[in-house]
Design a protein around this motif. Structure first.
Motif, PDB file in Angstrom:
ATOM      1  N   UNK A  58       0.806  -1.218   0.000  1.00 46.79           N
ATOM      2  CA  UNK A  58       0.000   0.000   0.000  1.00 46.79           C
ATOM      3  C   UNK A  58       0.841   1.271   0.000  1.00 46.79           C
ATOM      4  N   UNK A  59       2.152   1.120   0.118  1.00 48.27           N
ATOM      5  CA  UNK A  59       3.090   2.251   0.083  1.00 48.27           C
ATOM      6  C   UNK A  59       2.819   3.280   1.176  1.00 48.27           C
ATOM      7  N   UNK A  60       2.344   2.817   2.322  1.00 44.23           N
ATOM      8  CA  UNK A  60       2.178   3.717   3.459  1.00 44.23           C
ATOM      9  C   UNK A  60       3.521   3.933   4.137  1.00 44.23           C
ATOM     10  N   UNK A  61       3.718   5.103   4.727  1.00 42.37           N
ATOM     11  CA  UNK A  61       4.943   5.362   5.478  1.00 42.37           C
ATOM     12  C   UNK A  61       4.865   4.663   6.829  1.00 42.37           C
ATOM     13  N   UNK A  62       6.020   4.525   7.478  1.00 46.59           N
ATOM     14  CA  UNK A  62       6.017   3.914   8.803  1.00 46.59           C
ATOM     15  C   UNK A  62       5.196   4.740   9.789  1.00 46.59           C
ATOM     16  N   UNK A  63       5.225   6.055   9.637  1.00 49.30           N
ATOM     17  CA  UNK A  63       4.439   6.925  10.523  1.00 49.30           C
ATOM     18  C   UNK A  63       2.944   6.702  10.310  1.00 49.30           C
ATOM     19  N   UNK A  64       2.513   6.537   9.052  1.00 53.30           N
ATOM     20  CA  UNK A  64       1.097   6.298   8.765  1.00 53.30           C
ATOM     21  C   UNK A  64       0.638   4.953   9.316  1.00 53.30           C
ATOM     22  N   UNK A  65       1.493   3.936   9.191  1.00 52.03           N
ATOM     23  CA  UNK A  65       1.152   2.612   9.723  1.00 52.03           C
ATOM     24  C   UNK A  65       1.029   2.669  11.245  1.00 52.03           C
ATOM     25  N   UNK A  66       1.952   3.371  11.880  1.00 50.93           N
ATOM     26  CA  UNK A  66       1.915   3.500  13.335  1.00 50.93           C
ATOM     27  C   UNK A  66       0.615   4.147  13.793  1.00 50.93           C
ATOM     28  N   UNK A  67       0.195   5.180  13.077  1.00 59.45           N
ATOM     29  CA  UNK A  67      -1.060   5.861  13.434  1.00 59.45           C
ATOM     30  C   UNK A  67      -2.252   4.957  13.206  1.00 59.45           C
ATOM     31  N   UNK A 104      -2.404   1.655  13.215  1.00 62.24           N
ATOM     32  CA  UNK A 104      -2.439   0.512  14.132  1.00 62.24           C
ATOM     33  C   UNK A 104      -2.277   0.914  15.595  1.00 62.24           C
ATOM     34  N   UNK A 105      -2.093   2.228  15.816  1.00 57.27           N
ATOM     35  CA  UNK A 105      -1.950   2.762  17.172  1.00 57.27           C
ATOM     36  C   UNK A 105      -0.750   2.134  17.891  1.00 57.27           C
ATOM     37  N   UNK A 106       0.381   2.146  17.201  1.00 55.19           N
ATOM     38  CA  UNK A 106       1.626   1.656  17.797  1.00 55.19           C
ATOM     39  C   UNK A 106       2.720   2.687  17.509  1.00 55.19           C
ATOM     40  N   UNK A 107       3.884   2.514  18.129  1.00 53.28           N
ATOM     41  CA  UNK A 107       4.995   3.435  17.908  1.00 53.28           C
ATOM     42  C   UNK A 107       5.614   3.195  16.526  1.00 53.28           C
ATOM     43  N   UNK A 108       6.161   4.278  15.923  1.00 54.57           N
ATOM     44  CA  UNK A 108       6.823   4.141  14.631  1.00 54.57           C
ATOM     45  C   UNK A 108       8.029   3.221  14.731  1.00 54.57           C
ATOM     46  N   UNK A 109       8.753   3.299  15.860  1.00 57.10           N
ATOM     47  CA  UNK A 109       9.911   2.421  16.066  1.00 57.10           C
ATOM     48  C   UNK A 109       9.490   0.955  16.104  1.00 57.10           C
ATOM     49  N   UNK A 110       8.277   0.713  16.592  1.00 57.60           N
ATOM     50  CA  UNK A 110       7.749  -0.650  16.616  1.00 57.60           C
ATOM     51  C   UNK A 110       7.490  -1.141  15.193  1.00 57.60           C
TER      52      UNK A 110
END
Length: 320
Positions: free
Chosen positions: A19-28, A30-36
């Protein structure tokens, strides 16, 4: 690993790679940290959930580059890919295209560029697309060949490269090997040679060929050597030459009468240039290339896949 964990890793990988989402978008999402997210993407690769495939190019090529770069602490290495059905001439052309493309990206305004000679260097210059630079100067770093062997005369290469870069060219008016030490010293210390000597102190980048063993037939200048020169080089086990300076398999420079009669940049000076680039191919030349890399006379190599594989084989053999 539990199935729920695998599913979550797969979902994160899908969102990132498909889906070409950024790590920041995925974190938001899934409600998890970007580092996760970053850690989970790494875990997905480790678990085999994600496999990255590079199409159109053999990943072994990049592995070869990485191994040789690390083995010799190179600044850069560029390897031309090869297919099994190419002729020797086609391999030379492939190397020339690869070298020309890479060199064009490196050439900058206000540069002093030194050029040696040889077929590989000549073909790379011929393949180079024009690039208008401001205040570039191109100079020879070796003397010329004999009148009977001038196809890739260093002055021709200097002129052509300067033309393509909109640069200033300086020529050399002496053959690379003189009859006596006194003649060579006289030329080098002469007033007319002063401009070249000054530019040799200012080189930002040097493009050089690599001569193979004494038995190697495709030489542009060795017809200038005497029988005594050949006998001495054979006795001292010369393995190759660069800037018309010979060395043995350990990288020891073969100083002597021939070296004293040579008009060319010393290899010790080549090692001090910010970007010293060797262009060469052929498994027969591999053992001639290794000492230059090992001793740091060259910090950049442009070669082809079969030569690189042989270089790595020799490197591993020497380390055993």
């Amino acid at each position: 690993m539990k199935e729920e964990k695998k599913k979550l890793l797969a979902k994160v990988a899908y969102m990132y790679y498909q889906q070409d989402l950024t790590q920041a978008q995925i974190a938001k999402e899934l409600d998890i940290y970007r580092t996760t997210v970053s850690r989970m993407l790494a875990q997905a690769k480790e678990a085999g959930i994600v496999e990255i495939t590079i199409n159109h190019f053999d990943p072994a090529l990049f592995s070869l580059e990485d191994q040789l770069k690390k083995a010799y602490n190179l600044k850069h290495i560029e390897i031309a890919p090869l297919s099994n059905d190419l002729s020797a001439e086609e391999k030379e052309e492939q190397l020339a295209r690869t070298a020309a493309s890479w060199l064009r990206r490196q050439l900058n305004d206000d540069s002093v560029i030194g050029v040696s000679w040889g077929e590989s260097v000549g073909k790379a210059v011929n393949q180079l697309e024009t690039k208008s630079l401001d205040n570039a100067t191109i100079v020879p770093i070796v003397g010329g060949p004999s009148h009977i062997n001038s196809r890739y005369h260093v002055n021709t290469l200097v002129y052509e490269l300067a033309r393509k870069l909109n640069g200033h060219s300086v020529f050399v008016n002496a053959t690379v090997t003189q009859e006596t030490k006194q003649l060579a010293e006289g030329i080098f210390q002469s007033k007319y040679f002063q401009e070249l000597r000054d530019y040799w102190q200012q080189l930002d980048l040097a493009i050089v060929g690599i001569g193979g063993p004494l038995s190697y037939k495709k030489s542009q200048w060795r017809d200038l050597l005497t029988e005594e020169d050949f006998q001495e080089l054979k006795l001292r086990e010369a393995i190759g030459d660069c800037c018309c300076r010979f060395y043995d398999r350990h990288g020891k420079l073969l100083k002597g009468q021939l070296d004293q009669r040579t008009i060319g940049l010393p290899l010790e000076a080549l090692a001090e240039i910010p970007q010293s680039i060797g262009i060469a191919r052929g498994t027969a030349k591999a053992r001639s290339i290794v000492p230059l890399l090992k001793e740091g006379y060259l910090n950049t190599l442009i070669t082809d896949q079969e030569t690189a594989a042989e270089l790595l084989r020799i490197t591993n053999e020497l380390q055993q």
